[in-house]
Write an enzyme that holds these catalytic residues in place. Structure first.
Site, PDB file in Angstrom:
ATOM      1  N   ILE A   1       0.960  -1.156  -0.096  1.00  0.00           N
ATOM      2  CA  ILE A   1      -0.112  -0.019  -0.128  1.00  0.00           C
ATOM      3  C   ILE A   1       0.754   1.267  -0.035  1.00  0.00           C
ATOM      4  O   ILE A   1       0.650   2.051  -0.683  1.00  0.00           O
ATOM      5  CB  ILE A   1      -0.962   0.008   1.354  1.00  0.00           C
ATOM      6  CG1 ILE A   1      -2.076  -1.270   1.072  1.00  0.00           C
ATOM      7  CG2 ILE A   1      -1.672   1.351   1.309  1.00  0.00           C
ATOM      8  CD1 ILE A   1      -2.776  -1.429   2.352  1.00  0.00           C
TER       9      ILE A   1
ATOM     10  N   ASN B   1      -0.601  -6.083  17.436  1.00  0.00           N
ATOM     11  CA  ASN B   1      -0.762  -4.618  17.092  1.00  0.00           C
ATOM     12  C   ASN B   1      -0.686  -3.583  18.165  1.00  0.00           C
ATOM     13  O   ASN B   1      -0.466  -2.548  17.865  1.00  0.00           O
ATOM     14  CB  ASN B   1      -2.150  -4.629  16.293  1.00  0.00           C
ATOM     15  CG  ASN B   1      -1.888  -5.210  14.983  1.00  0.00           C
ATOM     16  OD1 ASN B   1      -1.010  -4.439  14.048  1.00  0.00           O
ATOM     17  ND2 ASN B   1      -2.392  -6.391  14.421  1.00  0.00           N
TER      18      ASN B   1
ATOM     19  N   VAL C   1      -4.836   2.594   8.468  1.00  0.00           N
ATOM     20  CA  VAL C   1      -5.428   1.821   7.339  1.00  0.00           C
ATOM     21  C   VAL C   1      -5.055   0.084   7.991  1.00  0.00           C
ATOM     22  O   VAL C   1      -5.640  -0.611   7.550  1.00  0.00           O
ATOM     23  CB  VAL C   1      -4.561   2.032   6.330  1.00  0.00           C
ATOM     24  CG1 VAL C   1      -4.816   1.051   4.981  1.00  0.00           C
ATOM     25  CG2 VAL C   1      -4.853   3.521   5.579  1.00  0.00           C
TER      26      VAL C   1
ATOM     27  N   ASN D   1      -4.733  -3.108   9.709  1.00  0.00           N
ATOM     28  CA  ASN D   1      -5.913  -4.068  10.319  1.00  0.00           C
ATOM     29  C   ASN D   1      -5.354  -4.561  11.432  1.00  0.00           C
ATOM     30  O   ASN D   1      -4.165  -4.896  11.562  1.00  0.00           O
ATOM     31  CB  ASN D   1      -6.360  -5.027   9.434  1.00  0.00           C
ATOM     32  CG  ASN D   1      -7.304  -4.365   8.287  1.00  0.00           C
ATOM     33  OD1 ASN D   1      -8.231  -3.526   8.597  1.00  0.00           O
ATOM     34  ND2 ASN D   1      -7.091  -4.713   6.921  1.00  0.00           N
TER      35      ASN D   1
ATOM     36  N   ASP E   1     -14.316   0.437   1.406  1.00  0.00           N
ATOM     37  CA  ASP E   1     -15.514  -0.046   1.436  1.00  0.00           C
ATOM     38  C   ASP E   1     -16.713   0.701   0.829  1.00  0.00           C
ATOM     39  O   ASP E   1     -17.428   0.094  -0.132  1.00  0.00           O
ATOM     40  CB  ASP E   1     -16.024  -0.562   2.875  1.00  0.00           C
ATOM     41  CG  ASP E   1     -14.823  -1.175   3.607  1.00  0.00           C
ATOM     42  OD1 ASP E   1     -14.306  -2.409   2.872  1.00  0.00           O
ATOM     43  OD2 ASP E   1     -14.261  -0.628   4.665  1.00  0.00           O
TER      44      ASP E   1
ATOM     45  N   HIS F   1     -14.485  -2.202   9.769  1.00  0.00           N
ATOM     46  CA  HIS F   1     -13.939  -2.540   8.614  1.00  0.00           C
ATOM     47  C   HIS F   1     -13.635  -4.041   8.574  1.00  0.00           C
ATOM     48  O   HIS F   1     -12.221  -4.410   8.896  1.00  0.00           O
ATOM     49  CB  HIS F   1     -12.825  -1.666   8.368  1.00  0.00           C
ATOM     50  CG  HIS F   1     -11.861  -2.153   7.314  1.00  0.00           C
ATOM     51  ND1 HIS F   1     -12.384  -2.175   5.871  1.00  0.00           N
ATOM     52  CD2 HIS F   1     -10.638  -2.694   7.228  1.00  0.00           C
ATOM     53  CE1 HIS F   1     -11.269  -2.729   5.077  1.00  0.00           C
ATOM     54  NE2 HIS F   1     -10.400  -2.975   5.842  1.00  0.00           N
TER      55      HIS F   1
HETATM   56  P1  NDP Z   1       0.025  -4.002   2.838  1.00  0.00           P
HETATM   57  O1  NDP Z   1       0.799  -2.563   2.501  1.00  0.00           O
HETATM   58  O2  NDP Z   1      -0.544  -4.659   1.803  1.00  0.00           O
HETATM   59  O3  NDP Z   1      -0.968  -3.481   3.977  1.00  0.00           O
HETATM   60  C1  NDP Z   1      -0.781  -2.917   5.242  1.00  0.00           C
HETATM   61  C2  NDP Z   1      -1.889  -2.840   6.166  1.00  0.00           C
HETATM   62  O4  NDP Z   1      -3.061  -2.392   5.517  1.00  0.00           O
HETATM   63  C3  NDP Z   1      -2.116  -4.397   6.498  1.00  0.00           C
HETATM   64  O5  NDP Z   1      -2.601  -4.243   7.913  1.00  0.00           O
HETATM   65  C4  NDP Z   1      -3.643  -4.568   5.773  1.00  0.00           C
HETATM   66  O6  NDP Z   1      -4.426  -5.540   6.370  1.00  0.00           O
HETATM   67  C5  NDP Z   1      -4.146  -3.094   5.712  1.00  0.00           C
HETATM   68  N1  NDP Z   1      -5.035  -3.188   4.821  1.00  0.00           N
HETATM   69  C6  NDP Z   1      -6.295  -2.175   5.011  1.00  0.00           C
HETATM   70  N2  NDP Z   1      -6.978  -2.262   3.847  1.00  0.00           N
HETATM   71  C7  NDP Z   1      -6.591  -3.124   3.066  1.00  0.00           C
HETATM   72  C8  NDP Z   1      -7.019  -3.502   1.763  1.00  0.00           C
HETATM   73  N3  NDP Z   1      -8.128  -3.075   1.431  1.00  0.00           N
HETATM   74  N4  NDP Z   1      -6.366  -4.159   1.071  1.00  0.00           N
HETATM   75  C9  NDP Z   1      -5.131  -4.659   1.582  1.00  0.00           C
HETATM   76  N5  NDP Z   1      -4.673  -4.278   2.687  1.00  0.00           N
HETATM   77  C10 NDP Z   1      -5.477  -3.506   3.507  1.00  0.00           C
HETATM   78  O7  NDP Z   1       0.865  -4.821   3.489  1.00  0.00           O
HETATM   79  P2  NDP Z   1       2.435  -5.200   3.408  1.00  0.00           P
HETATM   80  O8  NDP Z   1       2.872  -6.179   4.131  1.00  0.00           O
HETATM   81  O9  NDP Z   1       2.663  -5.049   1.731  1.00  0.00           O
HETATM   82  O10 NDP Z   1       3.200  -3.903   3.876  1.00  0.00           O
HETATM   83  C11 NDP Z   1       3.262  -3.645   5.368  1.00  0.00           C
HETATM   84  C12 NDP Z   1       4.563  -3.108   5.723  1.00  0.00           C
HETATM   85  O11 NDP Z   1       4.389  -2.701   7.057  1.00  0.00           O
HETATM   86  C13 NDP Z   1       5.738  -3.770   5.602  1.00  0.00           C
HETATM   87  O12 NDP Z   1       6.711  -3.329   5.086  1.00  0.00           O
HETATM   88  C14 NDP Z   1       6.280  -4.100   7.109  1.00  0.00           C
HETATM   89  O13 NDP Z   1       7.614  -3.975   7.515  1.00  0.00           O
HETATM   90  C15 NDP Z   1       5.595  -2.653   7.588  1.00  0.00           C
HETATM   91  N6  NDP Z   1       5.364  -2.247   9.079  1.00  0.00           N
HETATM   92  C16 NDP Z   1       5.600  -1.519   9.826  1.00  0.00           C
HETATM   93  C17 NDP Z   1       5.524  -1.176  10.914  1.00  0.00           C
HETATM   94  C18 NDP Z   1       5.957   0.393  11.552  1.00  0.00           C
HETATM   95  O14 NDP Z   1       6.258   1.168  10.757  1.00  0.00           O
HETATM   96  N7  NDP Z   1       6.194   0.366  12.854  1.00  0.00           N
HETATM   97  C19 NDP Z   1       4.832  -2.270  11.812  1.00  0.00           C
HETATM   98  C20 NDP Z   1       4.439  -3.207  11.160  1.00  0.00           C
HETATM   99  C21 NDP Z   1       4.680  -3.314   9.730  1.00  0.00           C
HETATM  100  P3  NDP Z   1      -4.453  -6.861   6.134  1.00  0.00           P
HETATM  101  O15 NDP Z   1      -3.328  -7.423   7.009  1.00  0.00           O
HETATM  102  O16 NDP Z   1      -5.596  -7.427   6.449  1.00  0.00           O
HETATM  103  O17 NDP Z   1      -4.501  -7.364   4.726  1.00  0.00           O
END
Ligand code: NDP
Length: 328
Positions: free
Chosen positions: A16, A105, A129, A131, A159, A187
């Protein structure tokens, strides 16, 4: 020239994030006359990937991009932040219990709430954003007592947009012909997309559809399960549409909703529509003067009532679970 707005994106190296950052830098978040300074927060293992994205951002030579900082420290990331997009979250992995998901989380959103409390600009606006977005937003909000609670929101705009798209196809109208659509609640799969208050060229959408079986058996589940359908088709979760909705959410928050229309956002409940005060739940909202406000006075029939109540009950459970874990 105007002073740059500080925009912090967490999880910046994720999918994202990749779909989001280039559009923020090109002016789609705050408009073509507002320069932005990006702050990218990542976990240590993903900082290098975020640096790669930053190299590409540099290579776009965006006139509005005033600078990029990359960090793994929340305090640094949120210092002076005006707009915080909390995208990074811990996804549910196989065999993970709900309690584990919520505590993982909590470990992310509690320190981020504290960092926002400590360092954010007075006008900070936060969109969650990642989840479970509503409850993650609640955790962050509860750890930012000095920030007005209304500045913490969670995203249900995707949504909302999905519901607009499905309805426009069904009725063969343009999405711009549809007004006053609402997503209520969490959501999650329990969300309730409401066509009883929506209008299509002046008629109630539910009446225009005139097909309760489609509404219950196709429309509601299609909107609620669209994320899974996209994973099934694409082999990856929806990222561009999620990023687009995040831009819409903030753009509307800052610039307002058009007269005679509203949108959907998860905001702190003031007790409206029987949603317990303090929960971050999706409502019909208007935006005016840089504030989201819950649309008041809608009549809720039994069909809608049952669905709103079910989704809100899930939010209450999530809140009680994070409370029991000592996260709020
Ligand atoms: P994404 O970028 O695909 O998704 C990120 C989050 O958005 C997930 O929790 C996902 O939920 C949620 N989400 C909300 N709506 C939607 C939707 N419509 N479609 C898909 N996702 C949605 O995940 P990635 O794994 O590619 O990237 C996450 C990044 O976050 C990684 O680079 C990781 O290192 C980083 N991260 C950073 C943290 C910080 O800055 N402290 C902490 C944790 C992680 P769902 O899981 O339900 O798909």
């Amino acid at each position: 020239t105007r002073t740059p707005v500080n925009v912090t994106v967490t999880g910046a190296a994720g999918q994202i994030g990749y779909a989001l950052l280039f559009r923020i830098a090109s002016g789609h978040l705050l408009g073509a006359d507002t320069p932005v300074r990006l702050r990218l927060l990542e976990i240590p293992q993903a900082v290098k990937a975020a640096e790669g994205t930053a190299m590409e951002l540099d290579d776009c030579a965006f006139p509005l991009l005033a600078g990029i900082d990359i960090t793994d420290d929340a305090k640094t990331a949120f210092d002076g932040v005006n707009v915080a997009l909390l995208v990074g979250a811990r996804p549910r992995s196989k065999g993970m219990e709900r309690g584990d998901l919520l505590s993982a989380n909590g470990g992310i959103f509690k320190p981020q709430g504290e960092a926002i409390n400590a360092g954010a600009a007075d006008d900070v606006r936060v969109l969650v954003v990642g989840n479970p977005a509503n409850t993650n937003a609640l955790i962050a909000q509860q750890h930012a007592p000095d920030v007005p609670a209304e500045r913490f929101t969670a995203m249900t705009r995707l949504d909302h947009n999905r519901a607009l798209a499905q309805l426009s196809k069904k009725l063969d109208v343009s999405v711009t012909d549809i007004k006053k659509l609402t997503i209520w609640g969490n959501h999650s799969a329990t969300q309730y997309p409401d066509l009883f208050h929506a209008e299509v060229n002046g008629t109630t959408a539910a009446a225009a559809v005139n097909d309760q079986e489609w509404l219950e058996g196709t429309f509601i589940p299609t909107v609620a399960k669209r994320g899974a359908a996209i994973i099934e088709a694409r082999g990856l979760s929806s990222a561009a549409s999620a990023a687009n909705a995040a831009l819409d959410h903030v753009h509307t928050w800052v610039n307002g909703t058009p007269e005679g229309d509203w949108t959907s956002a998860a905001v702190v409940s003031d007790g409206s529509y029987g949603v317990p005060e303090g929960l971050i739940s999706s409502f019909p909202v208007t935006a005016k003067g840089g504030r989201y406000e819950i649309v008041q006075g809608l009549e809720i029939d039994d069909f809608s009532r049952a669905r709103i109540d079910a989704s809100v009950a899930e939010l209450v459970e999530e809140r009680d679970a994070v409370k029991a874990l000592g996260l709020i």
